[in-house]
Design a protein around this motif. Structure first.
Motif, PDB file in Angstrom:
ATOM      1  N   UNK A   1      -2.757  18.826  -0.403  1.00  0.00           N
ATOM      2  CA  UNK A   1      -1.692  18.799  -1.406  1.00  0.00           C
ATOM      3  C   UNK A   1      -2.274  18.905  -2.811  1.00  0.00           C
TER       4      UNK A   1
ATOM      5  N   UNK B   1       3.336  14.104   3.376  1.00  0.00           N
ATOM      6  CA  UNK B   1       2.117  13.383   3.018  1.00  0.00           C
ATOM      7  C   UNK B   1       2.348  11.882   3.059  1.00  0.00           C
TER       8      UNK B   1
ATOM      9  N   UNK C   1       1.031   6.890  -6.476  1.00  0.00           N
ATOM     10  CA  UNK C   1      -0.029   7.883  -6.678  1.00  0.00           C
ATOM     11  C   UNK C   1       0.545   9.287  -6.571  1.00  0.00           C
TER      12      UNK C   1
ATOM     13  N   UNK D   1      -5.406   6.257   2.619  1.00  0.00           N
ATOM     14  CA  UNK D   1      -4.832   7.540   2.235  1.00  0.00           C
ATOM     15  C   UNK D   1      -5.208   8.568   3.291  1.00  0.00           C
ATOM     16  N   UNK D   2      -4.250   9.399   3.681  1.00  0.00           N
ATOM     17  CA  UNK D   2      -4.588  10.424   4.666  1.00  0.00           C
ATOM     18  C   UNK D   2      -5.444  11.494   4.006  1.00  0.00           C
TER      19      UNK D   2
ATOM     20  N   UNK E   1      -1.277  21.743  -5.392  1.00  0.00           N
ATOM     21  CA  UNK E   1      -0.660  21.424  -6.679  1.00  0.00           C
ATOM     22  C   UNK E   1      -1.471  21.977  -7.831  1.00  0.00           C
TER      23      UNK E   1
ATOM     24  N   UNK F   1       1.946   1.856  -3.401  1.00  0.00           N
ATOM     25  CA  UNK F   1       0.861   2.427  -4.201  1.00  0.00           C
ATOM     26  C   UNK F   1       0.717   3.907  -3.900  1.00  0.00           C
ATOM     27  N   UNK F   2       0.841   4.251  -2.617  1.00  0.00           N
ATOM     28  CA  UNK F   2       0.730   5.651  -2.220  1.00  0.00           C
ATOM     29  C   UNK F   2       1.818   6.483  -2.876  1.00  0.00           C
TER      30      UNK F   2
ATOM     31  N   UNK G   1      -4.672  15.684   4.498  1.00  0.00           N
ATOM     32  CA  UNK G   1      -3.390  16.044   3.886  1.00  0.00           C
ATOM     33  C   UNK G   1      -3.401  15.889   2.367  1.00  0.00           C
TER      34      UNK G   1
ATOM     35  N   UNK H   1       0.583  12.087  -9.286  1.00  0.00           N
ATOM     36  CA  UNK H   1      -0.149  13.289  -8.913  1.00  0.00           C
ATOM     37  C   UNK H   1       0.644  14.528  -9.304  1.00  0.00           C
ATOM     38  N   UNK H   2       1.906  14.517  -8.930  1.00  0.00           N
ATOM     39  CA  UNK H   2       2.721  15.694  -9.210  1.00  0.00           C
ATOM     40  C   UNK H   2       3.087  15.818 -10.683  1.00  0.00           C
TER      41      UNK H   2
ATOM     42  N   UNK I   1       0.827  -1.202   0.000  1.00  0.00           N
ATOM     43  CA  UNK I   1       0.000   0.000   0.000  1.00  0.00           C
ATOM     44  C   UNK I   1       0.864   1.255   0.000  1.00  0.00           C
TER      45      UNK I   1
ATOM     46  N   UNK J   1      -7.007   0.712  -0.176  1.00  0.00           N
ATOM     47  CA  UNK J   1      -5.964   1.675  -0.513  1.00  0.00           C
ATOM     48  C   UNK J   1      -6.481   3.089  -0.336  1.00  0.00           C
TER      49      UNK J   1
END
Lengths: 334, 325, 315
Positions: C164, B298, B24, C156-157, C168, B20-21, C160, B28-29, B17, C152
Motif C-alpha cells: 500500500x 489492509x 497510522x 502490522x501486516x 500510495x 493505532x493501525x 500488505x 499514511x494516506x 493496537x 505495534x
C-alpha cells in the motif's frame, strides 16, 4: 546373616569423550544388605553418582559398561520363579524398565528440576504408580500419594499444585515421596539435601531417618559430606577416582579410619565433642580420570606416600572383619 | 487474575493496537504526496456525490476534525464505497475475509502440526539422515519465494498434469447448478484448496520445526527427563508426554513473531492461485487505485494478525501453568 | 577482578569479539550446512561482481541488463517474442525483447546483496541498540515504551503495508523500500536482544561493574554488547533473507522499482509478458537464485546457532 539385596562385582563403567575414556567407575565391589543403608562418600567426580545411574541404567549415551556384575534381588519382578537374583547389566530394555522404580528408585541430586513443570505434582507420582501397578485404580493411587505426602511431612492437598508452587524443601520431599510410591525394594538417595539451606537440610534428614525406621528401607546414600553419611549409614564406602578405597561399618570407619584419604576427609570436618584441632583439607586436586596417576591413584596427595605407592596399585583386602582397605600400608601401620 | 480478565485485557490491547493501525493508515494516506480527496473519491463520481462525500468526510475541515469524522465512520463500519466494485467496502470485506481465513488458517494449523511433529522426531534422532533431509527440505521451502514455488506447482500439477484447477476457489458451473448438494460444493472448494494449501504449508513448516527441534534438545537435557526415564517409562512416553509437551512452549511463544511473514506468504499464495481472499483483493485494489478497499483490506488483515496473536497467547496460558495471568 | 577489567579496557569490545571469532569458527565448521551456505554466498558475490566483465566481453550495449537487446535475434515462433532458450551467445537465453538473461541475473545478484545487507545492517543495528537499552532498563518506563512500539510494528501486516505504501507513493524506489523495511524489521531483533539482555543483566560481572561505578552506557556497550553480538549477527542473516524475499515479492506483484533489475523484477516481466509457462529458462533461474541465496544466508545463520546455544552443539 541378613540377605543381600544387591551384590556388585568388579563394576567398570567408562565415559567416552574427545579426550579419551573417563574411567568413572573402575573396578568397584560392594554389597547392600536388606534393610540397611550403605553410604558412599567422596569428592565430586569420584564416581559415586555414576553408580546410581548405572544401576538404574539411565546413563548418558557416551557411557560404556566395561565389565562386572550387578546382582539384584529382583527376579520376582520379572516373573522369574527360578532366579532370585538378576544381573542388572544384562537385562533387556523391557526387563530393565520393570526394575526401574519398582525394584530400585532414586532421589536425584538437586531435585529442583526433577519434576516436570507442566504437570501437577500428584499426577506425576500417580504416573509412576499406574505404570508399574496397572491394577491400582486412580482413586487408590491418589490415596497412596496422600499418605506418602503425610509420611514426608507435607499437606496432602498440595498434590494438586504444580512444581513451581513448591519451595525447594517441599520439592525435595515430593521427590522422596515419588521414590517411595511404588514400594521399591531399594532406594538410592544422591545428595538429597545439598541444594537446600541448613535448616531445611536438617528437616529433610530427619524425615529420611524416620522413613528408614518405619519402612526398614534398603538404601544407598550418596554424599560428599562424611558427617551426613555417618548419620544415616550402617555401612560406608569411601570412593576415590572411581574406586573404593575403604569399605566398612560406619562406626569402624569413624573410630579407626585406615585409608589416608578417609583420614583426610575426617580431618576436614570440625568435631563438636572432640578436642579443638586445626582443620586440614586434603592438598592437591582431584585426579584426571582419563589418565589417572600410576600405582595408587591417591599417591600424589597422600602424606604417607612411599616409593611403592607410585608404582604398584594397592590390593583391596580385608584388614579386619568386614573392613576393606586398598592401601600399601599395613593395617594400623599408618 | 482469572482467565476471563486476562482475555479481556488482551482484547483491549488488541483494540488499542487496531486503533493505532487505523490512525497510522489515516495519516499514511493524508501525509503521502497525492490528493487526499482522490483517496476517497473516484474520478467517475458525479459532482453532487463528490460534494456530499466531501462534507461527510470533512475534507474541507482541519485535519483533526477529519480524523474524528473518519473514526466515527470506521466505528459505524462505514469504510466508504469501492471504486472498482461500486459497492460498500464492508460488504466486500465480509465476503472475502472467510476465504482468507480458510486458506491461511488451515495452512497455519497444518504447518504447525507438521513442524512440531517433525521437530520432535528429528531432535530425538540427532545427527541422522532424517534430520539432515528434513532440515534442508524445510529451509529450502522457507527461503524460496513462495510465488515462484506456487508457479512451479501450478505448472506441474495444473498445467501439465491437469490434476488440479489453475486457480480460483470454486468451479462456477458447478455452483450455478441447483441440484448440487452442499457436500459436493464443499468438496469442490477442497479441490481448489489443495494446491495453495500444500504450497503455503510447505513454506511455513520449517519455522516451527526448527524451533521445536532446538527446544526439544534443550528440554532433553533437563533433570525431569532423567527422572521420567528412571521411572521406567517407555521411550515414547518420555518423548511425547514429558519432553515434547515442554518443548512446545517456545514454539507457541514464537508464533506471534512469525505471523507477519506467514501472512505475506498467504497474500502471495492467494495472488498466484487466484484465491479470492482479502489478500488478493488488497493487491487488486492497490493496482486499481481503489483506495477505500485497499485501506480496509489492509486494516482487516492487520486485525486478523492481532486476533491470531491473541489466540496464541491464550493457548500458551493453557499449556504453561507457570504463566501468571 | 580489577586486573581483568583493565585487560578488558585494552582489548575493548572488538578485541573480545575477534578472539571469540576464532573459537566460534571451530564450532561453526562442525555444521556442514554453514560451510555450504558460506560457499554459496561467496559464489553469488563473485557472480554479481562479474557483471561488468561479462558485459564488456560480450558487448556493453547489447548486454546491458536493463536496456540492452540483441538486435540480431529473430522472433521465436514458439514464444511469439524475442525470447529464446539458452544458446552460445546467450547462456541463459533471452527475455521478450532480446535482453540477455544471464546479465540480468548477475545484476539481480548485485541488487540482492545491496538490499539484503543494507536492510539487515540497519534493522539489526537499530534493533540491537533498542534491545540493549530496553533490556538493561527492563521494567522501566522506557522499556515499556519501546516494547509497546515494537509490538505495534510487529502486528502490522508487513507485505500488505509495503504494497500500500508503494502504491500510495506512486512508485517506490529501491532505497525507499530499504528504508521502509529497516523501520519495519527492527522490532524482531529488539525483542530477542532484550530478553537476552534481561538475563545477562543479572550476571555477577554486570553487578560488579555497576558497583565499580560504570555508567549505564558503558555497561551496555562494553560488557553486554559483546555477549549479545553473536545473537545480533544471527538475526542479521535472517533479516537479509526477509529483505530479499520481500523485495522480490513486491517487485513480482508489480510495485517494485522498474529502473532496477532485480530477480523479482525479472519474474514480474516474465509474468506480464505471459511467458511464465512458455519460457521456463526465463521463469526458473531468478526464483532459483532467490531461493539459493536466501537459503545460503539461512544456513549460515543456523550454523551459528550452536555458538549462542551450547546445548545445540554436537559432541
Amino acid at each position: 546373616m541378613a540377605d543381600k539385596m544387591l551384590e556388585v562385582k568388579e563394576l567398570k563403567m567408562y565415559f567416552q569423550t574427545k579426550k579419551g575414556y573417563v574411567k568413572a567407575i573402575d573396578g568397584v565391589n560392594f554389597d547392600v544388605l536388606k534393610g540397611e543403608t550403605t553410604g558412599f562418600v567422596g569428592e565430586s567426580g569420584c564416581g559415586k553418582t555414576s553408580i546410581g545411574l548405572t544401576l538404574l541404567r539411565i546413563l548418558p549415551d557416551n557411557a560404556e559398561i566395561r565389565g562386572g556384575e550387578v546382582l539384584f534381588k529382583g527376579g520376582d519382578l520379572l516373573g522369574d520363579d527360578i532366579n532370585e537374583y538378576v544381573d542388572l547389566l544384562k537385562l533387556s530394555d523391557t526387563d530393565a524398565r520393570k526394575i526401574k522404580w519398582k525394584g530400585i528408585s532414586m532421589v536425584f541430586q538437586a531435585a529442583m528440576n526433577a519434576l516436570n513443570p507442566v504437570y501437577k505434582v500428584g499426577d506425576q507420582i500417580v504416573e509412576a504408580i499406574k505404570f508399574h501397578e496397572p491394577d491400582v485404580t486412580k482413586e487408590e493411587s491418589r490415596e497412596r500419594v496422600a499418605k506418602l505426602f503425610e509420611l514426608v511431612g507435607m499437606d496432602p492437598e498440595r498434590m494438586e499444585n504444580y512444581p513451581h508452587e513448591f519451595s525447594g524443601g517441599m520439592r525435595q520431599r515430593a521427590v522422596i515421596a515419588m521414590a517411595l510410591s511404588t514400594h521399591p525394594k531399594m532406594i538410592i538417595m544422591d545428595e538429597p539435601t545439598t541444594a537446600l539451606d541448613v535448616i531445611v537440610q536438617d528437616q529433610i534428614m530427619n524425615e529420611i531417618k524416620k522413613i528408614q525406621e518405619r519402612l526398614k528401607m534398603t538404601m544407598i546414600y550418596v554424599s560428599h559430606d562424611i558427617s551426613v553419611i555417618a548419620e544415616v549409614s550402617k555401612r560406608m564406602a569411601v570412593m576415590y577416582a572411581g574406586r573404593i578405597v575403604e569399605y566398612a561399618d560406619a562406626v569402624s570407619v569413624f573410630k579407626h579410619p585406615l585409608h589416608p584419604y578417609t583420614k583426610g576427609l575426617m580431618a576436614s570436618f570440625p568435631s563438636i565433642r572432640g578436642e579443638l584441632k586445626r582443620l586440614e583439607g586434603i592438598p592437591g586436586e582431584p585426579p584426571n580420570l582419563v589418565d589417572p596417576p600410576t600405582g595408587c591413584r591417591f599417591h600424589p596427595r597422600c602424606p604417607y606416600a612411599r616409593e611403592i605407592c607410585k608404582k604398584k596399585e594397592p590390593k583391596y583386602r580385608e584388614i579386619s572383619t568386614n573392613h576393606w582397605v586398598a592401601c600399601h600400608a599395613e593395617a594400623g601401620g599408618v | 487474575m482469572s482467565m476471563t480478565r486476562y482475555i479481556g485485557r488482551r482484547v483491549i490491547e488488541i483494540v488499542i493496537t487496531a486503533f493505532v493501525l487505523i490512525t497510522i493508515l489515516f495519516f499514511l494516506f493524508r501525509v503521502m504526496p497525492g490528493d487526499p480527496v482522490s483517496m476517497m473519491l473516484s474520478p467517475q463520481m458525479r459532482p453532487e456525490i463528490k460534494a456530499q462525500l466531501r462534507v461527510q468526510y470533512g475534507f474541507d475541515k482541519p485535519l483533526v476534525v477529519q480524523y474524528f469524522l473518519y473514526m466515527k465512520n470506521v466505528l459505524k463500519g462505514n469504510f466508504g464505497e469501492s471504486f472498482y466494485y461500486r459497492e460498500p467496502v464492508m460488504g466486500i470485506v465480509w465476503d472475502k475475509l472467510p476465504n482468507t481465513l480458510l486458506l491461511f488458517g488451515s495452512a497455519t494449523i497444518l504447518s504447525y502440526a507438521l513442524g512440531i511433529t517433525l521437530g520432535k522426531i528429528i531432535a530425538w534422532k540427532r545427527g541422522s539422515k532424517t534430520e539432515y533431509a528434513a532440515t534442508v527440505a524445510g529451509l529450502a521451502f522457507y527461503n524460496m519465494p513462495i510465488f515462484w514455488i506456487g508457479i512451479i506447482v501450478l505448472y506441474i500439477f495444473a498445467y501439465k498434469l491437469d490434476l488440479f484447477p489453475m486457480g480460483g476457489m470454486i468451479t462456477p458451473e458447478l455452483w450455478m447448478n441447483a441440484d448440487v448438494t452442499t457436500i459436493q460444493k464443499a468438496l469442490d472448494i477442497l479441490y481448489h484448496l489443495t494446491l495453495p494449501l500444500i504450497t503455503l504449508t510447505l513454506l511455513l513448516f520449517a519455522s516451527s520445526m526448527l524451533i521445536m527441534r532446538n527446544s526439544m534438545l534443550e528440554t532433553l537435557r533437563q533433570d525431569y527427563i532423567t527422572t521420567a526415564e528412571a521411572k521406567g517409562l517407555p521411550e515414547k512416553v518420555v518423548r511425547n508426554r514429558h519432553a515434547a509437551r515442554n518443548a512446545m512452549l517456545p514454539v507457541a511463544t514464537s508464533f506471534s513473531l512469525s505471523l507477519a511473514f506467514s501472512l505475506a506468504g498467504g497474500v502471495l499464495t492467494e495472488r498466484v492461485f487466484s484465491w479470492p481472499g482479502l489478500g488478493w483483493e488488497l493487491v487488486n485494489a492497490t493496482v486499481n487505485y481503489d483506495y477505500p478497499l485497499a485501506q480496509a483490506a489492509l486494516l482487516f488483515l492487520g486485525i486478523v494478525i492481532l486476533v491470531m496473536m491473541l489466540v496464541a497467547d491464550i493457548i500458551l496460558v493453557f499449556l504453561d501453568p507457570r504463566i501468571r495471568y | 577482578m580489577y586486573y581483568d577489567d583493565k585487560k578488558k579496557k585494552k582489548k575493548g569490545t572488538i578485541g573480545i569479539v575477534a578472539k571469540s571469532l576464532k573459537e566460534n569458527w571451530l564450532i561453526f565448521k562442525e555444521e556442514k550446512i554453514g560451510i555450504i551456505g558460506l560457499a554459496l554466498i561467496i559464489f553469488f558475490l563473485i557472480f554479481g561482481l562479474l557483471l561488468p566483465a561479462y558485459e564488456h566481453a560480450m558487448g556493453p550495449e547489447e548486454y546491458n541488463p536493463l536496456v540492452g537487446m540483441d538486435l540480431d535475434l529473430n522472433r521465436n515462433p514458439v514464444t511469439g517474442t524475442f525470447s529464446h532458450p539458452p544458446s552460445k551467445a546467450h547462456p541463459l537465453g533471452t527475455d521478450f525483447k532480446g535482453s540477455d538473461l544471464l546479465a540480468q541475473l548477475m545484476n539481480g545478484s548485485q541488487m540482492a546483496f545491496l538490499v539484503g545487507i543494507v536492510v539487515a545492517l540497519s534493522s539489526v543495528a537499530i534493533g540491537t541498540v533498542v534491545g540493549l537499552v530496553s533490556g538493561y532498563y527492563g521494567g522501566s518506563l522506557i522499556d515499556s515504551l519501546l516494547m509497546r512500539i515494537s509490538e505495534i510494528i510487529l502486528s502490522l501486516p508487513l507485505l500488505p503495508l509495503v504494497i500500500v505504501v508503494a502504491a500510495v507513493l506512486g512508485r517506490l524506489s529501491i532505497w525507499g523500500l530499504v528504508f521502509v523495511l529497516a523501520i519495519l524489521l527492527w522490532p524482531n531483533t529488539a525483542k530477542i536482544i532484550r530478553s537476552q539482555t534481561l538475563s545477562l543483566r543479572e550476571r555477577p560481572y554486570v553487578e560488579s561493574a555497576r558497583v565499580a561505578g560504570a555508567s549505564g552506557f558503558r555497561i551496555m556497550f562494553r560488557h553486554l554488547a559483546p555477549n549479545v553480538l553473536p545473537l545480533s549477527i544471527v538475526y542479521m542473516t535472517l533479516n537479509v533473507t526477509s529483505a530479499i524475499l520481500i523485495e522480490a515479492s513486491v517487485s513480482f506483484l508489480g510495485f517494485g522499482d522498474p529502473t532496477k533489475v532485480s530477480w523479482g523484477m525479472m519474474l514480474q516481466w516474465c509474468k506480464t509478458q505471459g511467458h511464465l509457462f512458455k519460457a521456463l529458462w526465463w521463469m526458473l533461474p531468478p526464483g532459483g537464485c532467490i531461493g539459493l541465496l536466501c537459503m545460503a544466508f539461512y544456513f549460515v545463520g543456523t550454523a551459528m546457532m550452536p555458538i549462542i546455544n551450547p546445548s545445540l552443539r554436537k559432541r
